[in-house]
Design a protein around this motif. Structure first.
Motif, short mmCIF file in Angstrom:
data_model
loop_
_atom_site.label_atom_id
_atom_site.label_comp_id
_atom_site.label_asym_id
_atom_site.label_seq_id
_atom_site.Cartn_x
_atom_site.Cartn_y
_atom_site.Cartn_z
N LEU A 184 41.86 23.34 50.97
CA LEU A 184 40.49 22.93 50.47
C LEU A 184 40.33 21.37 50.16
N SER A 185 39.34 20.66 50.50
CA SER A 185 39.20 19.45 50.03
C SER A 185 38.72 19.55 48.44
N GLU A 186 39.20 18.40 47.90
CA GLU A 186 38.62 18.48 46.26
C GLU A 186 37.23 18.32 46.72
N GLU A 187 36.62 17.66 47.31
CA GLU A 187 35.19 17.56 47.33
C GLU A 187 34.52 18.70 47.61
N LEU A 188 35.03 19.80 48.52
CA LEU A 188 34.53 20.99 48.69
C LEU A 188 34.42 21.83 47.64
N LYS A 189 35.72 21.49 46.82
CA LYS A 189 35.74 22.35 45.45
C LYS A 189 34.63 22.07 44.23
N GLN A 190 34.51 20.60 44.34
CA GLN A 190 33.53 20.14 43.33
C GLN A 190 32.34 20.60 43.77
N ASP A 191 31.96 20.47 44.89
CA ASP A 191 30.45 20.90 45.45
C ASP A 191 30.24 22.10 45.07
N ILE A 192 31.23 23.05 45.14
CA ILE A 192 31.04 24.39 45.00
C ILE A 192 30.71 24.70 43.37
N GLY A 193 31.64 24.11 42.76
CA GLY A 193 31.65 23.77 41.26
C GLY A 193 31.23 24.91 40.46
N LEU A 194 32.16 26.08 40.61
CA LEU A 194 31.79 27.17 39.68
C LEU A 194 33.13 27.36 39.04
N GLU A 195 33.00 28.20 37.95
CA GLU A 195 34.47 28.46 37.13
C GLU A 195 34.89 29.65 38.02
N PRO A 196 36.21 29.71 38.41
CA PRO A 196 36.87 30.94 39.16
C PRO A 196 36.61 32.16 38.37
N MET A 197 36.44 33.36 38.87
CA MET A 197 36.44 34.64 38.39
C MET A 197 37.74 35.34 38.63
N SER A 198 38.32 35.40 37.88
CA SER A 198 40.06 36.18 38.39
C SER A 198 39.76 37.64 38.34
N ASN A 199 40.65 37.97 39.27
CA ASN A 199 40.78 39.43 39.60
C ASN A 199 39.65 40.18 39.94
N GLN A 200 38.52 39.60 40.30
CA GLN A 200 37.12 40.14 40.67
C GLN A 200 36.96 40.71 42.03
N ILE A 201 37.84 40.02 42.72
CA ILE A 201 37.58 40.64 44.30
C ILE A 201 39.09 41.35 44.57
N SER A 202 39.03 42.72 44.90
CA SER A 202 40.28 43.22 45.11
C SER A 202 40.96 42.83 46.16
N TYR A 203 40.29 42.90 47.30
CA TYR A 203 40.87 42.41 48.93
C TYR A 203 39.79 42.06 49.71
N ILE A 204 40.37 41.50 50.66
CA ILE A 204 39.30 41.17 52.00
C ILE A 204 39.71 41.98 53.12
N ILE A 205 38.67 42.56 53.77
CA ILE A 205 38.91 43.21 55.14
C ILE A 205 38.57 42.11 56.08
N SER A 206 39.49 41.76 56.87
CA SER A 206 39.07 40.59 57.97
C SER A 206 38.94 41.39 59.58
N THR A 207 37.51 41.27 59.70
CA THR A 207 37.42 42.29 60.85
C THR A 207 36.41 41.49 61.87
#
Lengths: 432, 432
Positions: free
Chosen positions: B382-405
């Motif tokens: 990820l670009s630093e710019e994108l991370k900064q624009d989203i600019g939220l504090e990460p929430m740890s262990n709040q999403i268990s997994y992703i099903i990609s379909t």
């Protein structure tokens, strides 16, 4: 009467100073949606409860002096931009009324005092963290104080309204309705007392201040944080998408707001006023909860959506409904404005138990006796049955403290000169 | 033709077994509000995307035999009550159609096979924790399998609808609309394919499975937990206040639902179908998000209010809007059903980056490679710019997994007899 007649005395007297206080109000029928952005005319009537100033108030001192070079304002110790449009609206309107009043008395009247500049200094006795609408108390206090300085009497809520819509309701104590009005110039969009603060002495209010556990970072969030720091920015930073007429292209809720304004609120206002007059707590409580929920539903139905309720707010809502269910009657109600903090209504007799419920399901490890601010609340013991019926897992350290208060009076003049926030030089006293 | 004529052969053949699979579907124009509770007739049309069965499916085996003494059903390894009214509706309707069909062919026809009892065994290949509407896939699969056992052909979605409303949409692959219909008997309230699964191969779907970090306790919550454990209870336990016509006295949303059904959805359905046909992602995405938000707003506006979105859901919504804002175009959309899990739509080319965004803002400490299930997703930076624009504090262990379909086909017959869930004795195989 000559220009240098008996009014010259008055000119010297006009270096005057007035200090007033004004209350916070909490809407139980919410105001949102404007039909006129400039004049702040709402699309529906609203109804609020004025909170007691012993716990929550704004204090404002206004000084006028021939020696002041310009209008200036200090909010919570920091000088702010006097050119804020809504501040200018209030100043202009008060000066216009003052001029009009003097012209009626004597068309030749000297209005020099009115051309003097003002210094305004305002503080809140409650932290920003309380998440209460400080702009309502702030503009109510400003208008009330300016009116006293310039000798304006009578209906002032329409002026306060132009500072911040809900400020008009802080011009009265007790239970207050803000009548929608019909006129295009907004002259009939006024606040009116429904019942005075003495009407329902058993009614009690608890502000549950939710902990700010998560600090957003980054530019957008940074701005959001900064808007909380001043009254002026707060008005600027107000969630316009909620309290404002939303562009049709942006949001489907416009229909829903219109529907609410035309079909839901008129009946709810009627029922709410009747409930207040009859002191019918359960009707008052249920209407309050429903209206709060509808407000937050509207915010969620904007695009992009806005969330004011946090998981703690959700938990408070669940606790209230389960508490009421346990007793088979509505003993407690919640209402939420643009933030996660709950304002709870209940009757005096239920306060100790409900506070104990909050302490049990939102245990605070560090705060001890300071957990309850304001009106004293006695300890009590909860039955196991009640705890089981509520049956939620406690959330630790999620409520910082509770402000225990009641219905209170409207704005007041502070007679004690030592309470002025401005010194004799017209500058803020160092102590504030 | 005598009763013991050439159909006696058929009678012995009728000890038959069929296994089918059916998909999960995700509504992008949501179904809620019924005009007929019994027949499950909605107050508005809806539109869904069928998810690929490689990742998410129900498998059902139905056996009929002269030797079976009663109808029986096993769901995810546990026998359930066959007398569930909606299950009975489906069984009765399929048997009625089968009988009708045979009567048309030959009015003297022996219908003995139809009087045989059935054994039904059904499993999902996805955990309950995924929070997906297993009742839709379950009833679609049941009806599809029963139809094959009893030799019923043609329109089956109106029968599946009587099991669980949204099940009718799982009878087709690709993009499916459930047409409201006008008839009182519900015969024209049917699912219809808008475009097949091959229509928009670039469209990709990510199911973000939110961690169940907080276990509610107590009787009320306990019941809520138990309703998640079985298909039947799930149908019973469905949030009736949301998907159902709400008693006027209980909830003001009835008006709003009616308004939505009459004024909002018809136009949205039109626009959504056009967006799907044209593969216009940004319109598809925005309509999906708005409709999801309106659904959850409605839940909040019921009394007492219902919350399906958690703080994690709110954070996902914020991430999506900020991600789109960063690029100045709508690249990603979310939709939420009756739970906190997000279903994300995006185009293939954006999948690696958006998954990386999710990994960054919802870091999972323990899950590593297993964080992504289903279609492989390549790592990216990820670009630093994108991370900064989203600019939220990460929430740890709040999403268990992703099903990609991705978008998938409708129900299928499984030809491989080894896949039957019932043994030759008509009882569930031990392996399942």
């Amino acid at each position: 009467m000559s220009k240098n007649g008996n009014m010259s005395d008055d000119n010297t007297v006009k270096t005057s100073m007035v200090t007033c206080t004004a209350p916070v109000n909490i809407a139980v029928i919410k105001y949102w949606g404007k039909r006129n952005e400039e004049l702040i005319l709402p699309i529906n009537s609203s109804l609020s409860v004025t909170l007691h100033q012993d716990q929550l108030k704004t204090t404002t001192t206004v000084a006028t002096s021939r020696s002041f070079e310009e209008d200036r304002i200090w909010l919570n110790g920091k000088e702010e931009d006097i050119n804020h449009p809504r501040l200018q609206s209030c100043l202009r309107e008060i000066r216009r009324l003052a001029r009009k009043r003097r012209n009626i008395t004597n068309s030749d009247f000297d209005v020099a005092g009115l051309s003097y500049k003002v210094h305004i200094c305002s503080i809140n006795n409650f932290p920003t963290a309380a998440g209460l609408a400080s702009s309502a108390a702030g503009f109510a206090c400003l208008v009330y104080t300016l009116a006293h300085v310039f000798g304006v009497e009578g209906e002032l809520s329409a002026i306060a309204r132009q500072g911040s819509g809900s400020a008009c309701r802080s011009m009265y104590g007790g239970f207050v309705q803000w009548i929608l009005g019909e006129q295009e110039d907004g002259k009939d969009s006024l606040a009116q007392q429904v019942e005075p603060e003495s009407h329902w002495p058993e009614l009690r209010i608890l502000v549950l201040v939710v902990s700010a556990d998560r600090k957003p970072i980054g530019s957008t969030s940074g701005m959001q944080t900064s808007v909380k720091t001043s009254l002026l920015l707060k008005v600027h930073g107000k969630p316009q998408h909620c309290y404002t007429s939303i562009p049709q292209s942006k949001c489907l809720i416009t229909h829903a707001l219109q529907h609410r304004a035309e079909c839901v609120v008129p009946k709810r206002m009627e029922d709410m006023i009747e409930a207040v007059c009859k002191k019918d707590f359960s009707t008052f409580a249920e209407l309050s909860m429903k209206d709060s929920n509808q407000f937050h539903a509207t915010c969620l139905d904007t695009y992009p959506p806005i969330f004011y309720l946090s998981s703690v707010s959700h938990q408070i809502i669940n606790v209230v409904h389960r508490y009421n269910k346990h007793y088979g009657e509505t003993r407690v109600a919640y209402t939420f404005d643009a933030g996660p903090n709950a304002v709870i209504f209940t009757l005096e007799q239920h306060v100790p138990e409900f506070v104990q419920v909050i302490k049990h399901f939102f245990p605070s490890e560090s705060n001890g006796a300071k957990f309850i601010k304001g009106i004293q609340v006695n300890d009590t013991i909860l039955s196991e049955e009640l705890k089981q019926d509520i049956g939620l897992e406690p959330m630790s350290n999620q409520i910082s403290y509770i402000i225990s208060t009641k219905v209170g009076p409207g704005p007041r003049v502070v007679e004690d000169c030592s309470q002025h926030l401005l010194g004799s030089d017209g500058m803020p006293k160092k102590t504030h």
